[in-house]
Design an enzyme around this catalytic site. Structure first.
Site, short mmCIF file in Angstrom:
data_model
loop_
_atom_site.label_atom_id
_atom_site.label_comp_id
_atom_site.label_asym_id
_atom_site.label_seq_id
_atom_site.Cartn_x
_atom_site.Cartn_y
_atom_site.Cartn_z
N LEU A 75 0.81 -1.22 0.00
CA LEU A 75 0.00 0.00 0.00
C LEU A 75 0.85 1.27 0.00
O LEU A 75 1.68 1.48 0.89
CB LEU A 75 -0.91 -0.01 1.24
CG LEU A 75 -1.86 1.18 1.36
CD1 LEU A 75 -2.85 1.19 0.21
CD2 LEU A 75 -2.57 1.15 2.70
N ASP A 76 0.61 2.12 -0.99
CA ASP A 76 1.24 3.45 -1.08
C ASP A 76 2.77 3.39 -1.11
O ASP A 76 3.44 4.33 -0.70
CB ASP A 76 0.78 4.34 0.09
CG ASP A 76 -0.71 4.57 0.06
OD1 ASP A 76 -1.30 4.55 -1.03
OD2 ASP A 76 -1.31 4.78 1.14
N GLN A 77 3.30 2.27 -1.63
CA GLN A 77 4.76 2.11 -1.67
C GLN A 77 5.29 2.01 -3.09
O GLN A 77 6.49 1.85 -3.29
CB GLN A 77 5.17 0.83 -0.91
CG GLN A 77 4.75 0.80 0.54
CD GLN A 77 5.57 1.75 1.38
OE1 GLN A 77 6.78 1.80 1.26
NE2 GLN A 77 4.91 2.54 2.21
#
Lengths: 289, 289, 289, 289
Positions: free
Chosen positions: C232-234
């Protein structure tokens, strides 16, 4: 963007645009053992326009001398494509003279970056029309020369400056030099005098631009680095920036905020000039930053 | 910055600067049960200058009617300090008319913010000198009126526009309206016509500013929101912004990048106008943003 | 940067860096009658690093078919330099599907640019986990599909989405889609799902980033467009921007200011994806903007 | 924003929000012959929140001594509203100590602004854990003290630093001081140690933030000025800024670009501290800039 300065060279090209230029240039360099590490190009118009090219390349495996490379490039590629071109070797640091009046911020910014090795230049001379900054300049180990300059003495002053600069520098930076140089002077250093003007040109040319900005009530102030031409504040723009201001800011506040911007804008412009990143065409610039 | 729109009111003051103003204003409001939630002031010069004040306050415990508060303020404070002042209640949404030509981006940005409740206005009317945007406007439930406008018909066109606007709107936004309004027209809405000009004024006033910017080779393009006066593109500046460009950008690229900036700059200016954050003095603005 | 879309093509290359690549590529294209109008290259490290290249070229005088050009390029150049490469013809507009929840600003920005021809894509489908935006989407002539999505129904929902998208789209944009897609889903569109996250990543990943920013008292808020990966969000960051805030801004103010930034950042990222300006390597991007 | 430093004073207030505060403060000052030239206020929440106030005022006609004004303010206004408050007279320049390691850019920026009178402070002492910068500091006429600092000697080193600073300074600036000060040390200067961290906090706290930024592939780098607390890089943020970077920038490029930003961000934060523009509440700051 890092590279070994000792073995870095740069090629700048301007020529009529037509197919095959990049192929010819890169193939020539490849056959001479050069490794290209940066390549930027620009075409003003693919049909019948001007073509601009900047190459940065590494020369540890160059199979000929630098001079031989230049000669061969001119014969094999330059003539064929009617190029205006030059090759510079980063090991040869350009020599930068600085002209300044009383405001020291732009000058100090350049000397400071020079002192810490951020700006790869020699500084043979700082000339000022005031004696005030001598100690500050000499503290960096840089020679300082005071040449008075008034409306009456302009011709003699410029002659003295030209004599002092002759053969000593590759380009000149006006770091808030508040005298207007004659067209005569300027033509000796075409596209080689960088000025910082304290406004967002073409708004507010000439004197006292912060006062002009204050009077107009603009909400941003600006700074512009440009090459000097015979027409005041009209030369090719290299770099600009703006900073937000409001009704709360006095003219003195604008000057304070503007100083920080002038330092940054001038430092970027000088860096690009030193790294052969700027091509002048007409009254504009191509900046491969 | 949040507050309950139903009980929010704003006081704007311009008056000669002298000691005691803030004390008198805030003490008056305190005695009427008002709670101040924002206070901004500015003095052009503490000795003999102009004083500007904006107060945002909450009225749930107001001890008199809004009209009575205004009357009392004028008698007790306004006259004493020779104030030019006004009190607006946020519950009374201002009515905004929009004039537009063919470019839809600035118009759409405003309609969109209006539709999602971000812009607290009524929009009684959009007028255009072209019929093209009727469907786009009516899709937001906003009335659209086409009034042709040419050099020959200017007088009649402006009369028709004034008639359509009369009593219907509190201020007018020129969202890329490409006709020049006469001084006659403008005087009906002094400091109440907001225009977006697609350059960093005072650079590049008049026609085709992106082409002008391209020709000059500037490294930043700009947009300026300002109040319209009889002199073209010379009115008090409300807001400006700039965006970085380079030699790689064509005039069409400048237009594309500029559109995004125009939308943002105009939206901010309109928001500040709607929230009573702008005071015009001379040819400049105080913006309590 | 302007060019005729019908005859524009782009070549993207990733390969081990070694001398001769640009020479080989440009000579190949020259011999096939192609005119190069943009060339960008980057080397992660001149000795033993990765080399990245983007060429934009014009094909009116191409001497073979597009397919033949690709085949020949692979055989003559691609294999020799162990290239990972692709050639796209701008005439073939990429098909972009959009996933959205309830916030409409990012979606509207994309649809708006699409409608005015600023974004050269087809939009075969918008999918939402809420029915609210159907009318807004269909108003642009774009199909809308509501697929509910909860923790319990995730697997079925994703299967339905994959079925709806299968063969219909080249890439997917998450325009504030507030559900977390499984690694299973993501792997179908590796480096082809663009997400807009409303913070300056890696600060404030996950839920409610504006609340997190408010709590931390940061003086700038940010937005980040990135490719989605299983974490997530990486994923690889494509574009970011920040906007100045102060103690005066509530969480709602941050959301309002952030919306404008999200729209701009996502629009830029999508434009670059559409114009083949992005190469993913490791968890980073090369963006030839 | 201009004013006469000799007759300028500033009042900072934090107290529970309730009606009547501004009225009481401004009426008190008015009755003592003071002219208010700047007034900023902020309420964290009009019902039950905290109220913050900064007043800048001119004292040429003050009817009592400065000390008497303070005493009276406390008795008449401060106690009534349960205020945490202070009044500073600009004639009393604050004394700023600087701690630095080897990087000189942030230190030089401060010394330079000090030397040209842009920063109204005394600088009684610069302390460094390296001897390298002695000449640079002493060249400004500022005392320099070398105090070695290692993990083993931390306790003794901090004791020596505290002794050197004791009674000599009003606040401390960490201008790239690369040692972590203990909670013991920090508590002596609560909300009076300004640090510059070379990242956009809360992203990349701790060591080597430019390397962290490079590894993450962010498209903007940042700098953060904050007050130091016992938790590393977690104290109240004063100011931040970001600069655009790309895949072309090496870690060394990030450091070079970051230095310019660090200098600007730290200079702004220090200026605001010196001008009493910052109020700390919880782990955040109110900055009346």
């Amino acid at each position: 963007m890092t590279s070994q300065p000792e073995t870095t060279a740069r090629l700048l090209v301007t020529c009529p645009d037509r197919p095959g230029i990049v192929s010819a240039v890169t193939t020539f360099l490849y056959h001479h053992g050069v490794n290209i590490t940066e390549l930027d190009q620009h075409s003003s118009d693919p049909s019948g326009g001007k073509f601009f090219l900047r190459l940065e390349f590494q020369t540890p495996d160059l199979d000929v001398s630098g001079e031989a490379l230049k000669r061969a490039f001119g014969e094999v590629v330059g003539q064929r494509f009617e190029m205006d071109w030059r090759i510079n070797f980063a090991a040869d640091k350009p020599r930068m003279a600085i002209l300044v009046s009383k405001h020291d911020h732009a000058l100090m910014e350049l000397l400071w970056r020079y002192a810490r090795g951020e700006l790869r230049v020699e500084i043979p001379l700082v000339i000022s029309n005031h004696p005030d900054l001598r100690a500050a300049v000499e503290g960096f180990g840089v020679p300082f020369k005071h040449i008075a300059f008034s409306a009456e003495t302009q011709q003699a002053a410029e002659a003295e400056m030209l004599a002092a600069l002759d053969g000593q520098c590759d380009f000149v930076v006006l770091a808030r030099y508040m005298r207007i140089l004659s067209g005569e002077f300027v033509k000796y250093y075409t596209s080689r005098i960088v000025n910082i003007h304290h406004s967002f040109l073409p708004a507010f040319p000439g004197g006292d631009p912060y006062q002009q900005a204050y009077t107009h009530g603009v909400k941003l102030i600006g700074a512009t680095a440009h090459y000097v031409t015979a027409e005041l504040d009209q030369g090719p723009i290299i770099e600009q920036d703006t900073a937000r201001v409001s009704h709360r800011h006095s003219v003195d506040d604008l000057k304070r905020l503007g100083r920080d911007m002038e330092r940054q804008v001038l430092a970027r412009a000088v860096r690009w000039h030193v790294e052969d990143r700027i091509i002048v065409y007409g009254n504009k610039t191509v900046v491969f930053s």
